[in-house]
Design a protein around this motif. Sequence first.
Motif, short mmCIF file in Angstrom:
data_model
loop_
_atom_site.label_atom_id
_atom_site.label_comp_id
_atom_site.label_asym_id
_atom_site.label_seq_id
_atom_site.Cartn_x
_atom_site.Cartn_y
_atom_site.Cartn_z
N GLU A 1 -11.88 -5.94 7.13
CA GLU A 1 -12.01 -6.57 5.80
C GLU A 1 -10.70 -7.23 5.41
OE1 GLU A 1 -14.12 -4.87 2.45
OE2 GLU A 1 -14.75 -3.21 3.73
N ASN B 1 -10.00 -11.40 4.71
CA ASN B 1 -9.32 -11.91 3.52
C ASN B 1 -8.06 -12.68 3.89
OD1 ASN B 1 -6.95 -11.07 1.33
ND2 ASN B 1 -8.85 -11.77 0.38
N GLN C 1 -11.33 0.95 2.68
CA GLN C 1 -11.82 0.24 1.50
C GLN C 1 -10.72 0.03 0.47
OE1 GLN C 1 -14.74 -1.30 0.91
NE2 GLN C 1 -15.22 -0.82 3.05
N ALA C 2 -9.90 1.04 0.27
CA ALA C 2 -8.79 0.94 -0.70
C ALA C 2 -7.78 -0.09 -0.23
CB ALA C 2 -8.13 2.29 -0.90
N ARG D 1 -7.07 -7.86 -1.38
CA ARG D 1 -7.70 -8.92 -2.17
C ARG D 1 -6.97 -9.20 -3.48
NH1 ARG D 1 -12.51 -6.66 0.18
NH2 ARG D 1 -12.57 -5.00 -1.39
N THR D 2 -6.25 -8.21 -3.98
CA THR D 2 -5.70 -8.34 -5.33
C THR D 2 -4.18 -8.40 -5.42
OG1 THR D 2 -5.76 -5.91 -5.59
CG2 THR D 2 -7.71 -7.14 -6.30
N GLU E 1 -9.24 -3.59 -0.70
CA GLU E 1 -9.20 -3.99 -2.11
C GLU E 1 -7.80 -4.40 -2.52
OE1 GLU E 1 -10.24 -5.01 -5.89
OE2 GLU E 1 -11.51 -4.66 -4.14
N CYS F 1 0.83 -1.20 0.00
CA CYS F 1 0.00 0.00 0.00
C CYS F 1 0.87 1.26 0.00
CB CYS F 1 -0.92 0.01 1.22
SG CYS F 1 -2.28 -1.19 1.12
#
Length: 227
Positions: free
Chosen positions: A106, A110, A56-57, A63-64, A60, A45
């Motif tokens: 979140e 994950n 949220q960013a 997750r990727t 995400e 990040c």
Amino acid sequence: MNQVQVAIDGPSGTGKSSVSKLAAKEHGWGYLDTGAMYRALTWWCLDQGIDLTDQQAVAEAGRTFDLRMGTDPSAPSVAVGERRIDAEIREPALTEQVAAVATNLEVRANMRDRQRALMEQLAQETGGVVAEGRDITTVVAPDAQVRILMTASEQARLARRSKELSSTVEATRAQIVDRDKADSTVSQFMTAADGVRLVDTSDLTFEQSLAAVLQIVQEAIDAGERE
């Protein structure tokens, strides 16, 4: 038991990482440093310019991003894509920011799924796995055959980690105690849950700590063979 899962939790400075690696090596099993996974995402990040307060960013990105965990206990590694980041994720500046990522619910959900999948894969490939972190015994692998909480007094933990980091105890306190306080808002790793064996390393040498964990693991293996 054909496949053994060992879950070891505890705060920083208890010796859990070094003990976990040697316990895995002793049995020829895989090793998983779950804390390094959160550190890797923090690094990614920051590298990508993602604001760590943008939950949220960050979720995400979690997750990727292309996380690759080297699980050989003799030479564990962490990479994102082809980029090895073993040294980068241990930098004090990054350590001070990991909590923002590790307390993102979140992200934790994950990571839990990733960690479970990795533990199952390693157990199948090598016959066992030793995974260490802060919520492995209660959230990630509550059904593991061996669940251990390694603990130690704050004084002992600060003394050990300051020696490792070649810094003063007070300088280390911000990295250790403050991080524990932040992480304890989303996971319980200071007291043993039901069915979790407690190993207090406050007054133990490293060799004694390792022996205590290996004995618990062996007891579980012996019990499984008798069933």
